[in-house]
Design a protein around this motif. Sequence first.
Motif, PDB file in Angstrom:
ATOM      1  N   ASP A  75      14.529  -1.651   4.820  1.00 16.86           N
ATOM      2  CA  ASP A  75      13.932  -2.751   4.077  1.00 16.86           C
ATOM      3  C   ASP A  75      12.416  -2.705   4.226  1.00 16.86           C
ATOM      4  N   TYR A  76      11.763  -3.460   3.361  1.00 16.04           N
ATOM      5  CA  TYR A  76      10.305  -3.645   3.456  1.00 16.04           C
ATOM      6  C   TYR A  76      10.086  -5.105   3.816  1.00 16.04           C
ATOM      7  N   PHE A  77       9.461  -5.347   4.963  1.00 19.64           N
ATOM      8  CA  PHE A  77       9.252  -6.708   5.445  1.00 19.64           C
ATOM      9  C   PHE A  77       7.833  -7.177   5.120  1.00 19.64           C
ATOM     10  N   SER A  78       7.745  -8.344   4.530  1.00 22.99           N
ATOM     11  CA  SER A  78       6.432  -8.948   4.331  1.00 22.99           C
ATOM     12  C   SER A  78       5.874  -9.344   5.696  1.00 22.99           C
ATOM     13  N   VAL A 312      20.642   4.768  13.516  1.00 22.53           N
ATOM     14  CA  VAL A 312      19.594   4.069  14.267  1.00 22.53           C
ATOM     15  C   VAL A 312      18.406   3.830  13.352  1.00 22.53           C
ATOM     16  N   GLN A 313      17.721   2.720  13.609  1.00 27.97           N
ATOM     17  CA  GLN A 313      16.591   2.322  12.772  1.00 27.97           C
ATOM     18  C   GLN A 313      15.372   2.012  13.627  1.00 27.97           C
ATOM     19  N   LYS A 314      14.246   1.930  12.982  1.00 28.63           N
ATOM     20  CA  LYS A 314      13.034   1.527  13.689  1.00 28.63           C
ATOM     21  C   LYS A 314      12.098   0.799  12.732  1.00 28.63           C
ATOM     22  N   PHE A 315      11.311  -0.114  13.294  1.00 29.45           N
ATOM     23  CA  PHE A 315      10.280  -0.806  12.539  1.00 29.45           C
ATOM     24  C   PHE A 315       8.992   0.004  12.613  1.00 29.45           C
ATOM     25  N   ILE A 316       8.309   0.127  11.477  1.00 26.46           N
ATOM     26  CA  ILE A 316       7.020   0.798  11.428  1.00 26.46           C
ATOM     27  C   ILE A 316       6.001  -0.206  10.900  1.00 26.46           C
ATOM     28  N   PRO A 317       5.181  -0.797  11.774  1.00 24.60           N
ATOM     29  CA  PRO A 317       4.183  -1.788  11.331  1.00 24.60           C
ATOM     30  C   PRO A 317       3.138  -1.135  10.430  1.00 24.60           C
ATOM     31  N   LEU A 318       2.696  -1.864   9.413  1.00 26.10           N
ATOM     32  CA  LEU A 318       1.668  -1.388   8.494  1.00 26.10           C
ATOM     33  C   LEU A 318       0.371  -2.159   8.724  1.00 26.10           C
ATOM     34  N   THR A 319      -0.710  -1.617   8.227  1.00 23.78           N
ATOM     35  CA  THR A 319      -2.036  -2.160   8.506  1.00 23.78           C
ATOM     36  C   THR A 319      -2.187  -3.624   8.118  1.00 23.78           C
ATOM     37  N   GLY A 320      -1.644  -4.020   6.977  1.00 23.91           N
ATOM     38  CA  GLY A 320      -1.833  -5.384   6.500  1.00 23.91           C
ATOM     39  C   GLY A 320      -0.933  -6.411   7.151  1.00 23.91           C
ATOM     40  N   ASP A 322       2.457  -6.111   7.155  1.00 28.61           N
ATOM     41  CA  ASP A 322       3.822  -5.872   6.687  1.00 28.61           C
ATOM     42  C   ASP A 322       4.457  -4.791   7.576  1.00 28.61           C
ATOM     43  N   ALA A 323       5.722  -4.484   7.331  1.00 27.60           N
ATOM     44  CA  ALA A 323       6.384  -3.457   8.136  1.00 27.60           C
ATOM     45  C   ALA A 323       7.535  -2.828   7.366  1.00 27.60           C
ATOM     46  N   LEU A 324       7.818  -1.565   7.697  1.00 27.49           N
ATOM     47  CA  LEU A 324       8.972  -0.868   7.144  1.00 27.49           C
ATOM     48  C   LEU A 324      10.088  -0.872   8.174  1.00 27.49           C
ATOM     49  N   LEU A 325      11.312  -1.055   7.730  1.00 32.64           N
ATOM     50  CA  LEU A 325      12.484  -0.864   8.567  1.00 32.64           C
ATOM     51  C   LEU A 325      13.223   0.332   7.990  1.00 32.64           C
TER      52      LEU A 325
END
Length: 361
Positions: A75-78, A312-320, A322-325
């Motif tokens: 998912d893409y997290f705001s 398995v999954q991981k969160f990848i924080p983005l600069t603004g 937001d984050a990718l799962l």
Amino acid sequence: MIKFRFIGKLLSVLIIGMTFTLYGNPSKWYNNDEMVSFYEALTKISSESLYVDTLHSIPQSILKLYIRKIDRYGDYFSKEEYQAFLHTLTPEYAGVGMVLYQQNRYEKILCIPTEKHLGKDKISKYDELVSVDGRSVEGKNFYLVSSWIRGKKNSSVTLEIRKSSGQLQSTTLKRTEQHFQSVQPIIENGTAIIQIVRFTGETPQELQGILRQWPKSIPIVIDLRGNGGGDYFAALQSADLLLPKNTLISSIKTAKSHNDYHASTSDLMEGRPTFLLQDKFTASAAEVFIAALTQNDRAESIGKRSFGKGVVQKFIPLTGGDALLLTYGKIITPNGKSYNKRGLLPTSNLSIEALLERLHP
């Protein structure tokens, strides 16, 4: 028209960067005609559609839809959603003593009250959550919904739930100070059981503390029913407590590597009889724990076929903010197989009721 050109350039950088990351050479993924049509469609939507939100929301919406298309659990997290997720990691909070369960996007969000609150507030295990303070939870991820339920100490929150009968019920609860314990000893049908609600960073230490005090005359029964998973590595460390040193616990196969994880300690309970309880809501890290113990002949599992989330999954924080799962690897059990989308069958034909009756002191 200038702002549309700016958005077009922004999206060009976004999409090309994304395709380089995912596929290497972006020319293999699109051609010039497709990109021209893509930009033209975006500008037309922005300028002509009655339903367009804002220009700034378009890149986020594109990424969210793309990830949801290629990744069943991704998912893409705001920024708001990601902050809500980080908030759920805090063990100290004001809430209502309940864990939320949701395995796939858009699936129902189910309520799992802790043993202390079970039935106390007229909420039963696996009741469906419909709304929080009048806000529908449909289409929302459970991290965000969890943040709606938490709040200021002694404040109230109104939950609308749907019972198994289909009846809607509304209940107002007072938020109290909570300390989430992922592992807790309980009594069911007169039998002492260790319940693991979810695997967190604290689970191995909590489980170790309980096991060290467990009477030698009582078999170990670990309840994983309704455990939707959690931290993969916490599940590894928890299984490590009950396995001989150097035993293969689990493996992760990614696009670039294959990593095996072995027990680093010795069996804390020295082979004492161990039983694991599972149901159709047992998933992910909980399945890792079950497979590690049963496939190494260290425990028997009883109940129903598990859910079957073997990735398995991981969160990848983005600069603004937001984050990718993202799903990055497939879980391989000690027998060299994957249980993804298939689940784990119990190793014993004994019913849970029969087991508890047999173990009743």
